[in-house]
Design an enzyme around this catalytic site. Structure first.
Site, PDB file in Angstrom:
ATOM      1  N   ARG A  95      -0.355  38.682   5.696  1.00 33.07           N
ATOM      2  CA  ARG A  95       0.732  38.224   4.829  1.00 33.07           C
ATOM      3  C   ARG A  95       1.719  39.354   4.555  1.00 33.07           C
ATOM      4  NH1 ARG A  95       0.623  35.259  -1.143  1.00 33.07           N
ATOM      5  NH2 ARG A  95       2.854  35.499  -1.513  1.00 33.07           N
ATOM      6  N   ASN A 149      -1.409  26.978   3.699  1.00 31.89           N
ATOM      7  CA  ASN A 149       0.023  27.002   3.995  1.00 31.89           C
ATOM      8  C   ASN A 149       0.304  27.464   5.416  1.00 31.89           C
ATOM      9  OD1 ASN A 149       1.405  26.069   1.685  1.00 31.89           O
ATOM     10  ND2 ASN A 149       0.912  27.966   0.604  1.00 31.89           N
ATOM     11  N   CYS A 171      -0.255  20.367  -1.894  1.00 36.45           N
ATOM     12  CA  CYS A 171       0.484  21.502  -2.452  1.00 36.45           C
ATOM     13  C   CYS A 171       0.499  21.370  -3.963  1.00 36.45           C
ATOM     14  CB  CYS A 171       1.901  21.511  -1.890  1.00 36.45           C
ATOM     15  SG  CYS A 171       2.929  22.878  -2.486  1.00 36.45           S
ATOM     16  N   HIS A 201       7.469  22.350   0.474  1.00 34.65           N
ATOM     17  CA  HIS A 201       8.245  23.522   0.057  1.00 34.65           C
ATOM     18  C   HIS A 201       9.732  23.365   0.352  1.00 34.65           C
ATOM     19  CE1 HIS A 201       4.725  26.611  -0.328  1.00 34.65           C
ATOM     20  NE2 HIS A 201       4.544  25.507  -1.016  1.00 34.65           N
ATOM     21  N   TYR A 256      11.094  26.481  -4.267  1.00 32.66           N
ATOM     22  CA  TYR A 256      11.292  27.201  -3.003  1.00 32.66           C
ATOM     23  C   TYR A 256      12.700  27.051  -2.434  1.00 32.66           C
ATOM     24  CZ  TYR A 256       6.375  28.438  -2.680  1.00 32.66           C
ATOM     25  OH  TYR A 256       5.144  28.993  -2.915  1.00 32.66           O
TER      26      TYR A 256
END
Length: 438
Positions: A95, A149, A171, A201, A256
């Protein structure tokens, strides 16, 4: 009541205590007798730490639920009723690379959007497809509840590249938005329902109902009159939209959307974090280290309050509620990622959409919203095209398609930069991207 076997892949996640708490709280109506927490060898230590906490939580609650820890996915999956996925291929180190490499080239780096979201999909989709193959053999009647995700792309990959239909993407963002609207109206969240249009998102709330009656104008008035009102997230600072924009849009963007409507502001913040060594992945790494130190405490027998500081906090309410509603055929309305099948008439039929669904014993039944309003149609279509190219590249290992996909994303300034970032991330993640080896 049929007792349930649930398998959680990515069981060593810091989120697991929240999931366990959700099953404990619902045990009267959702009789989970076996919870298998599964991870890979590199996650063994975390699995043991969080698994032992889960056992203490169950003992403290005094319920009949066996916790099993396993590194053998196939053994765990046999005859499962529900499978949940909450994994991070490459762990937090991956990440951080997803965030830092794009930022180093002046492009937003974020876990589920733009280049970062693309490469999380590249690492995750092949693994999910392998899990589905195992499920088709070992537990074909089980439901796959995916929280990994990018949830929308992962769900769509299963729908497009397998014959497995019992998959639902999940989500916590719609869950949080619903609770925010309930707070604004000072009513119980159970009294609120929403109409959603879009993809994970990148979704808009296009109507809000209180006891079946629309209250969208009241919600919009609140946002317009208070420019500081925003649906903030734990994992980034959401900026407030202008009253003019919200009045014109007539919908509420999910948090988002900040990356797309405030790109320059978010990039400037990202650059400062990059220089300070505090990109979100680095912050989460420190937070997780603290959480796992807490989890080691043999006197800890409940979910610690500190877990709420993680960006996905409260997802277990969504996950457990979804499983509960399928098991008990509750026919309530929840917000999930499913095959479109015409529910949004101007998005591809076989694509995944995030939408309100009636949850039945046979799974989610999407509530049709018709065509997207032109005010939100363009941005959703752009992201859907990006998603579909990303999914295809994830399966085929087509580098040219990956560059084209990133070039189409509004967070990417140019096709030249797309090529640079894609190739650098391919090299950084090469151990987790065998499909691109050629």
């Amino acid at each position: 009541m049929k007792k349930l076997k649930i398998v959680t892949i990515g069981g060593g996640s810091s989120y697991t205590p929240e999931l366990v708490e959700g099953f404990i709280n619902r045990h009267k109506d959702l009789p989970v007798s076996e919870l298998w927490l599964v991870d890979v060898e590199s996650g063994r230590e975390k699995l043991e730490i969080v698994g032992n906490l889960a056992k203490r939580m169950v003992d403290e609650a005094g319920i009949d639920m066996q916790i099993h820890l396993s590194l053998d996915r196939r053994a765990a999956l046999l005859d499962a009723d529900f499978v949940t996925t909450q994994m991070r291929v490459g762990q937090l180190k991956a990440r951080i690379l997803d965030e830092r490499i794009p930022i180093s080239h002046g492009m937003i780096g974020q876990e589920t959007n733009g280049a970062g979201g693309m490469f999380k999909a590249f690492r995750t989709i092949p693994v999910i497809l392998d899990i589905v193959k195992d499920m088709e053999e070992l537990c074909p009647e089980a439901w796959l509840i995916n929280f990994t995700n990018p949830a929308g792309m992962v769900t769509e990959a299963v729908l497009r590249y397998t014959n497995f239909e019992r998959v639902i993407g999940l989500c916590n963002v719609p869950f949080d938005m619903k609770h925010s609207f309930a707070s604004i109206l000072d009513v119980a969240p159970e009294e609120i329902t929403m109409e959603l249009s879009g993809v994970n998102h990148h979704v808009f709330v296009t109507d809000v109902f209180h006891k079946g009656k629309t209250v969208m104008s009241t919600i919009l008035d609140k946002y317009v009159s208070d420019s500081e009102e925003t649906l903030a997230m734990k994992n980034f600072d959401a900026l407030s939209y202008s009253p003019d924009f919200l009045r014109g849009l007539g919908a509420i963007p999910c948090p988002y959307h900040n990356y797309y409507y405030f790109t320059q502001e978010q990039l400037a913040k990202n650059l400062k974090e990059f220089e300070a060594g505090t990109v979100r992945g680095e912050v989460v790494a420190k937070l997780e280290a603290e959480l796992f130190e807490l989890y080691k405490d043999q006197d800890l027998k409940v979910k610690p309050k500190q877990l709420e500081q993680r960006g996905g906090a409260h997802y277990s309410d969504a996950a457990c509620s979804l499983i509960d509603s399928i098991y008990n055929d509750r026919k309530d309305i929840q917000y999930v990622n499913v095959r479109n099948n015409g529910a949004v008439s101007n998005l591809p039929l076989n694509s995944a959409v995030e939408i309100a669904c009636v949850i039945t014993g046979n799974g989610p039944q999407p509530i049709t919203v018709g065509p997207l309003n032109p005010k939100i149609n363009g941005t959703i279509q752009t992201i859907k095209s990006f998603e579909q190219m990303t999914i295809e590249a994830a399966v085929t290992g087509n580098v040219d398609l990956a560059i084209t996909a990133l070039s189409s994303n509004p967070l990417c300034p140019s096709d030249r930069l797309a090529g640079i970032v894609v190739r650098e991330l391919l090299e950084a993640h090469r151990d987790y991207l065998p499909q691109f080896k050629r």
